[in-house]
Each structure stands twice: as structure tokens, then as C-alpha cells.
Scaffold this motif. Structure first.
Motif, PDB file in Angstrom:
ATOM      1  N   ARG A  87     -20.658  10.193 -13.864  1.00  0.00           N
ATOM      2  CA  ARG A  87     -19.294   9.957 -13.413  1.00  0.00           C
ATOM      3  C   ARG A  87     -19.291   9.545 -11.935  1.00  0.00           C
ATOM      4  NH1 ARG A  87     -16.451   9.782 -18.211  1.00  0.00           N
ATOM      5  NH2 ARG A  87     -16.813  11.679 -19.418  1.00  0.00           N
ATOM      6  N   GLY A  88     -18.246   8.841 -11.545  1.00  0.00           N
ATOM      7  CA  GLY A  88     -18.091   8.436 -10.158  1.00  0.00           C
ATOM      8  C   GLY A  88     -17.557   9.565  -9.302  1.00  0.00           C
ATOM      9  N   GLY A  89     -17.106   9.208  -8.105  1.00  0.00           N
ATOM     10  CA  GLY A  89     -16.656  10.222  -7.159  1.00  0.00           C
ATOM     11  C   GLY A  89     -15.451  11.003  -7.628  1.00  0.00           C
ATOM     12  N   MET A  90     -14.543  10.351  -8.338  1.00  0.00           N
ATOM     13  CA  MET A  90     -13.350  11.035  -8.836  1.00  0.00           C
ATOM     14  C   MET A  90     -12.775  10.243  -9.997  1.00  0.00           C
ATOM     15  SD  MET A  90     -10.438   9.983  -5.996  1.00  0.00           S
ATOM     16  CE  MET A  90      -9.066  10.146  -7.142  1.00  0.00           C
ATOM     17  N   PRO A  91     -12.049  10.908 -10.902  1.00  0.00           N
ATOM     18  CA  PRO A  91     -11.339  10.156 -11.935  1.00  0.00           C
ATOM     19  C   PRO A  91     -10.289   9.252 -11.280  1.00  0.00           C
ATOM     20  CG  PRO A  91     -11.439  12.492 -12.463  1.00  0.00           C
ATOM     21  CD  PRO A  91     -11.882  12.363 -11.051  1.00  0.00           C
ATOM     22  N   ARG A  92     -10.031   8.126 -11.892  1.00  0.00           N
ATOM     23  CA  ARG A  92      -9.105   7.151 -11.305  1.00  0.00           C
ATOM     24  C   ARG A  92      -7.697   7.735 -11.228  1.00  0.00           C
ATOM     25  NH1 ARG A  92      -5.722   3.134 -13.262  1.00  0.00           N
ATOM     26  NH2 ARG A  92      -5.423   1.355 -11.844  1.00  0.00           N
TER      27      ARG A  92
END
Length: 483
Positions: free
Chosen positions: A157-162
């Protein structure tokens, strides 16, 4: 040499716990994103966290565990670089970057040739020692790619959910229902159809089931995006926290007095989640959503712990739980973590494992990244000299009762802090302004003593210590820092 001797002594002190199996211990590292220490139920009292309470009851917990700071508003990125290298914050900023993944939308960049050479990662050290390494969840470390440093990789996963536009500047009042955290059409944690925390749980359980059939020791790195915003979970978790049951922080403010003068202050992304000036209602709604997502995450953690116990591997596994930093959500008028108060620097830190006293609570000052060398020492791996952080195990086992003499904090080029014992100095060099607190007598940091003549000596000694520590930390602000 001191680190080698310490490692030998620590290994000897824990030998009795592993004598029967003669196996290297397993490691389960679970890290949350944006979780303040006070949101562990049995510590803060307001959030329902039976799984985390279970870890506290079955092991050793640290009340004063801190992240060092960040060169970017995404403090989690700096924190996780420190976890994975063991390096100090500003040294992590100066690491040579590896070649990034090729994104078809952007031209590929050449690796950096400037800065500090990239060391072996935490997982690579353990892999060399015979560990099968596993990662799933939030990464946000651009110096390495998970597939390069872990044997088995789940969903990254990236830094945060969109976050969607409707998720900001809300709620404006009690009639503002433009964004609801259980509305799956808004994406975020619901993107893909299954809540990200539940996907992480399922993948972790699958790996544990596989590891149960194998002889190699394992290192699991389980990284939740929760409870970072957008704070979304099934509605039944929000029903646990009626708004009229939510307490405001004792240090609630409508606005922090220096917020406009600090980087990532009023204009920061995190701060724009809630309207200015802060209202009691908007903060209560955001805290209720924060608590609900933590409780939902806690349920998933419980299922991971249950799977570990069912696997037969629990008795030879050290479990480390923490978050990359804390979060304000209304404390001092802040919503995010881009400040150096206790609620934002401090995070939960809990250790379970063979031979550790159950229910032991420690109030000595430590860094959360001290977890990294703790695992290396337990695995019999020599801790590299360049690793700044140091093992927590002497404190956890009672070999010593002394933590860090002082804790340094730095954010961007306009906030610095030093904590020594119960005394904390916060410096805003661009204003300039100092704030002085005694966190034992004033845990909510509401009584600024910087201009109290009775404490002029303490103020001066902490100013000197802060400059000395900035020098030790290779702080880029040192040259221009006002003396």
C-alpha cells in the motif's frame, strides 16, 4: 565493542527461554499509522482495544516511546526509514536513493549519487541470519522496494488511502453529512471492495499458516494504514462511539497560537481535515471516527494473534507493536502530527515474548525505532556501528532501569525539541519562541514555564543541551539556529 558485549549478555539472559528448542526466535512486528499512545484502551481508557490490551497484559509496555521527527510533512515516511535502516532522522534524509519503480506515467529517474550509502535494510540483516522475511501493507520507504528486501511480499500500500475532497474541512456543523466513513463509494480504505485492514489480516494469517509447516525462523513486518485518515470502517464500529460520549482533550483549543507561523501549520494537509477555528463538535466527530478505525484494526490484530497461537509458534515469537508516531486530533488545536507535543511524538510500544514479565510498564524515555536493534540482538546479529538506535531488551528484562538521558525532536526547519527527564523544551527558531513544560506535573502540556523566572536555569540548560544534540544529530538547522 560495547554493542557486541551487550548482545552477548542479552543473549545469555534470555537463554533459558529458548533452551528447550535451541531455535532462533521468530519476530512479529506490527506497526500502525498515526496512532497516539493514549488510544490503547487499558492506557487511555476511552478506546476499545481488547487485542492491544491483551498485548499489554502479556508483556512489557513503554509509556514514553517517541519518534524523532521528520524532514517532510509525511512524518511516517521518515519514521519508517529510521525503522528500516536504524539511522538518525537527518541521516535518513541524506541516504542515496535506489532506483525507483518505473511508473509509466513518469520518466524513470537515475539513482542518486549523493549522500550516505544505502545500508542493508532491517529485513536483509535478518535474512542473512537465516530468517524467512515477510512484508505486507503500508511501505512508504522510497530507499528500498519490498520485493528487493523481503522474501515474501503481500499487497503493498502507499502512504495513505486516497482521500476525497468531501473528506476535508468537515464536519462544518451537525447537519453536515456530505461524507460518511462507512460509505464504500468514497473509496479510500474501501478501494478494491474489502477494507484494507482486513486484507492485511488475511494475508498475515495465510503466511502464519505456511510458516507453521516450516522450520526456518520468520520475521513478519505487518504495516497497517489505519488509523490514518480517511478514517473509514464498517458502521457498527462507529456505533460504538456516540458523539455525546466523546470527551474533548483537556488541552483542546480553537487554534494554536503560533500555527500560522509554523511549516505545515494552518495550511498543512492534516490540519485542513477539520474547519478553522476548531469546534467542539468537529473534533468530537473526528475523534469518534479515529476511535472506530482503531477498534476495527484491533479486531484484525486479534485474529492475527489468534492465528499465531494456533500455529504453535507463539511461545518462540517476540511480538513488537507500535505506530510510526502519534496524532493530535484536537489536542492543542492541531489535527495532525506535524508538531512536537507528546500526543504527536509519542506512540504505543509493546513487547511480548519468551521470558518477559507480564504486565510490566516502563516510563523511561526510549525511541520507537529501538525495536530494530532489539530484534537483531535477539537473533544473534551484530548491530552495525552506524545504527543509532539501541536495544530495548535490557529495559524489558530488567537488566537496566535506565532509558535515554534525553529525546531529540525535529520537524522541518522550524520546530525542535529536547526532552530530558520530565522537562521538555520546544523551540520555534523562525519566530523565535521557546516553550517549556514539565510533563510529569503537566502531562497535557498546558502550562508554559518558559517565561517563569523560577525556571530560568532549567530553560537555559535545555537550550544548551538542544544545541549539543543538534550537533550530534547532524541537524541541517544547526548553522543558522539562533543561539
Amino acid at each position: 565493542m560495547k554493542k557486541i558485549i551487550s548482545s552477548i549478555l542479552l543473549t545469555a539472559s534470555l537463554t533459558f527461554a529458548q533452551a528447550e528448542t535451541q531455535e532462533k526466535p521468530n519476530f512479529l512486528f506490527i506497526i500502525a499509522d498515526d496512532q497516539c499512545w493514549e488510544t490503547v484502551g487499558c492506557i487511555g481508557g476511552e478506546v476499545i482495544t481488547p487485542s492491544l490490551d491483551r498485548l499489554v497484559d502479556n508483556g512489557v509496555s513503554f509509556r514514553r516511546a517517541y519518534n524523532m521527527g521528520s524532514w517532510t510533512g509525511a512524518i511516517c515516511m521518515a519514521s519508517r526509514h529510521m525503522f528500516n535502516t536504524g539511522y538518525k532522522v537527518w541521516d535518513c534524509k541524506n541516504l542515496k536513493r535506489g532506483k525507483p519503480k518505473n511508473d509509466s506515467k513518469k520518466p524513470a529517474k537515475k539513482p542518486s549519487t549523493k549522500g550516505i550509502d544505502l545500508p542493508l535494510s532491517w529485513s536483509q540483516h535478518l535474512s542473512k541470519a537465516g530468517y524467512k522475511t515477510y512484508f505486507s501493507g503500508k511501505w512508504h520507504v522510497n530507499s528500498y522496494q519490498p520485493a528487493e528486501v523481503f522474501d515474501v511480499v503481500g499487497t503493498i500500500r502507499g502512504g495513505m488511502p486516497r482521500q476525497t475532497p468531501e473528506g476535508y474541512n468537515r464536519p462544518k456543523d451537525e447537519n453536515d453529512k456530505t461524507w460518511l466513513p462507512w460509505d464504500k463509494s468514497k473509496g479510500g480504505f474501501w478501494q478494491g471492495g474489502t477494507h484494507w485492514s482486513e486484507v492485511l489480516r488475511d494475508e498475515a494469517v495465510d503466511f502464519i499458516d505456511t510458516a507453521a509447516k516450516e522450520d526456518d525462523p520468520f520475521f513478519m513486518y505487518i504495516a497497517f494504514n489505519a488509523p490514518h485518515d480517511p478514517r473509514q470502517a464498517p458502521k457498527e464500529f462507529f456505533d460504538m462511539y456516540p458523539i455525546d460520549s466523546i470527551k474533548l482533550p483537556n488541552n483542546f483549543m480553537e487554534a494554536y497560537p503560533y500555527q500560522d507561523k509554523l511549516g505545515r501549520g494552518k495550511d498543512g494537509r492534516d490540519e485542513s481535515l477539520v474547519p478553522f477555528p476548531r469546534t467542539e463538535y468537529s473534533v468530537k466527530v473526528n475523534r469518534a471516527e479515529y476511535y472506530a478505525l482503531i477498534t476495527h484494526m484491533d479486531v484484525q490484530i486479534g485474529k492475527i494473534l489468534d492465528a499465531l497461537e494456533a500455529s504453535g509458534k507463539l511461545d518462540n515469537t517476540y511480538i513488537f507493536y507500535t505506530a510510526d508516531h502519534g496524532l493530535a486530533v484536537g489536542h492543542h488545536g492541531f489535527i495532525g502530527k506535524q508538531n512536537l507535543y507528546e500526543h504527536s511524538m509519542g506512540a504505543p510500544l509493546i513487547i511480548n515474548g519468551p521470558g518477559l514479565e507480564k504486565g510490566k510498564r516502563i516510563t523511561e524515555n526510549v525511541y520507537i525505532q529501538d525495536i530494530m536493534p532489539s530484534t537483531l540482538e535477539l537473533a544473534g546479529v551484530e548491530v552495525p556501528e552506524k545504527v543509532f538506535f539501541k536495544s530495548l531488551m535490557p529495559l524489558a528484562t530488567g537488566e537496566t532501569d535506565k532509558g535515554r538521558d534525553h529525546i531529540y525532536g525535529g520537524f522541518l526547519m522550524d520546530q525542535r525539541s529536547i526532552l530530558q527527564g520530565d522537562w521538555k523544551l520546544i523551540s520555534y527558531p523562525t519566530i523565535p519562541k521557546f516553550r517549556l513544560y514539565n510533563i510529569k506535573n503537566d502531562p497535557d502540556e498546558m502550562n508554559d514555564l518558559a517565561e517563569n523566572p523560577e525556571h530560568a536555569g532549567k530553560l537555559q540548560s535545555l537550550k544548551i543541551l538542544l544545541v549539543e544534540e543538534m550537533e550530534r544529530q547532524n541537524d541541517p538547522l544547526l548553522e543558522t539556529y539562533p543561539r
